[in-house]
Write an enzyme that holds these catalytic residues in place. Sequence first.
Site, PDB file in Angstrom:
ATOM      1  N   LEU A   1       0.818   6.544   0.966  1.00 51.32           N
ATOM      2  CA  LEU A   1       1.281   7.825   0.381  1.00 51.32           C
ATOM      3  C   LEU A   1       2.187   8.521   1.407  1.00 51.32           C
ATOM      4  CD1 LEU A   1      -1.987   9.421  -1.096  1.00 51.32           C
ATOM      5  CD2 LEU A   1      -0.054   8.493  -2.390  1.00 51.32           C
TER       6      LEU A   1
ATOM      7  N   GLY B   1     -12.115  -3.955  -3.113  1.00 54.07           N
ATOM      8  CA  GLY B   1     -11.191  -3.959  -1.964  1.00 54.07           C
ATOM      9  C   GLY B   1     -10.853  -2.584  -1.445  1.00 54.07           C
TER      10      GLY B   1
ATOM     11  N   LYS C   1      -8.315   8.740  10.469  1.00 52.39           N
ATOM     12  CA  LYS C   1      -7.155   9.231   9.700  1.00 52.39           C
ATOM     13  C   LYS C   1      -6.795  10.666  10.082  1.00 52.39           C
ATOM     14  CE  LYS C   1      -7.744   6.177   5.764  1.00 52.39           C
ATOM     15  NZ  LYS C   1      -8.530   5.951   4.557  1.00 52.39           N
TER      16      LYS C   1
ATOM     17  N   ALA D   1      -2.951   5.005   2.485  1.00 48.50           N
ATOM     18  CA  ALA D   1      -2.510   3.689   1.978  1.00 48.50           C
ATOM     19  C   ALA D   1      -1.037   3.710   1.553  1.00 48.50           C
ATOM     20  CB  ALA D   1      -3.412   3.254   0.816  1.00 48.50           C
TER      21      ALA D   1
ATOM     22  N   GLY E   1      -6.574   0.376  -1.801  1.00 46.29           N
ATOM     23  CA  GLY E   1      -6.271  -0.706  -2.743  1.00 46.29           C
ATOM     24  C   GLY E   1      -5.200  -1.622  -2.178  1.00 46.29           C
TER      25      GLY E   1
ATOM     26  N   LYS F   1      -6.079   1.264  11.642  1.00 47.48           N
ATOM     27  CA  LYS F   1      -6.038   2.608  12.255  1.00 47.48           C
ATOM     28  C   LYS F   1      -6.468   2.622  13.712  1.00 47.48           C
ATOM     29  CE  LYS F   1      -7.247   3.063   7.733  1.00 47.48           C
ATOM     30  NZ  LYS F   1      -8.298   2.428   6.945  1.00 47.48           N
TER      31      LYS F   1
END
Length: 370
Positions: free
Chosen positions: A168, A219, A237, A166, A351, A134
Amino acid sequence: MSGEVVIAHIGVAARPQSRVADVPARIALLGTGTVGSAVLARLAGWDGTRLGERLSLHYVANSRFGFRPASTAEAAARAVSGVASHAPPSLDAVAVALGTQGTRIVIDATASEAVTERHAAWLADGIHVVTACKLGQGTSLARWHEIREACALGGTRYGDSATVGAGLPLLRSIRALQAGGDRIHAIAGVLSGSLAWLFNHYDGLRPFSGFVRQARDAGYTEPDPRDDLSGEDVRRKILILARAAGVALDSAAVEVDSLVPQALAALSAADVDAALPELDAPMRERFADAYKRGEKLRFIARLEDGRARVGLQSLPADHPLAGGAGTDNRVAIWSDRYDRQPLVIQGPGAGAGVTAAGLLDDALEIVARG
Ligand SMILES: NC(=O)C1=CN([C@@H]2O[C@H](COP(=O)(O)OP(=O)(O)OC[C@H]3O[C@@H](n4cnc5c(N)ncnc54)[C@H](OP(=O)(O)O)[C@@H]3O)[C@@H](O)[C@H]2O)C=CC1
Ligand SMILES: N[C@@H](CC=O)C(=O)O
């Protein structure tokens, strides 16, 4: 039409870029940790398939070594084994390994400032960048502009689906709404997969620090979990979402309420694990306050009226943003067309598997568009 050379013009003042049809895109993968090794595993699983024929791996590096792999399966095995005979990593080697012809893509699966500093130069030189990191679009506004300008100059694309949610369809949906003439009014929700997981599991009885270690080992956290707990990852974000929604927000304009006590914030990364119990007492207190009211703790980001805030909130259990399980992100978007009831997007927000899939979706989209 095999062997056809296509001249593609993408964006403003695009440089002519040659693409040899039916030749796979050349890929360099930076980072072989949680996300990078899942990228290698997914690529190796595509060997001999139509998807595998579109991407060809030419360089792999982490912070310790870099190499040109003979195959994705070999790359996956060598990255895991960490054999000491590899050459040291080199960011200069990336462009050399990718060559000058065809579609070339750097996949950034690091959290590295040094790698991010190269994004604009690669983009301007005709190399596409697909990133989970990011730091490119979620830090200074100047850098965000630099990346946009480099894309226009090089006729390249910046694949950023994995940077928020992640993979989406969050950035994708915001851009689609805008392309259809909608203005985004507000965005609110849970944007951290690790913090979602923590507050979906923390019971106020067992130490919070133990849950942080579990989230890290699974993770879900950043390489340094303080980047999640401090709200810094969520700040990045909401900045990425805001800027995509047309709000040129500066990093300092986001109000962030950190969960990290001063003593923990001041430590070197190597000393963090031992000091995680510093979190236990304050988190137990916040949990108990919420529990007494029958509420749930959720780490929420909000963007409205050109201002953004990030922090832990105690929400009624039936609040729309209190739902979800596991690492679920849950994000509400209000726009011209979704003015009373927001569009809500929910799903796993951290993940290795989902993030690697998001990165490779972006790479394949670049290949498809040429
Ligand atoms: N984990 C997740 O669920 C998600 C992560 N992300 C983002 O993905 C990125 C990677 O996260 P994650 O895989 O969890 O982190 P890891 O710490 O597991 O992996 C980071 C990798 O980057 C490598 N690296 C560091 N510096 C350099 C460099 N200069 N050149 C090449 N490689 C370098 C590291 O090398 P070495 O192996 O030598 O240490 C390591 O392999 C982060 O930006 C994160 O924010 C985004 C969405 C979800
Ligand atoms: N550490 C991040 C990983 C994805 O961006 C998170 O917890 O959401």
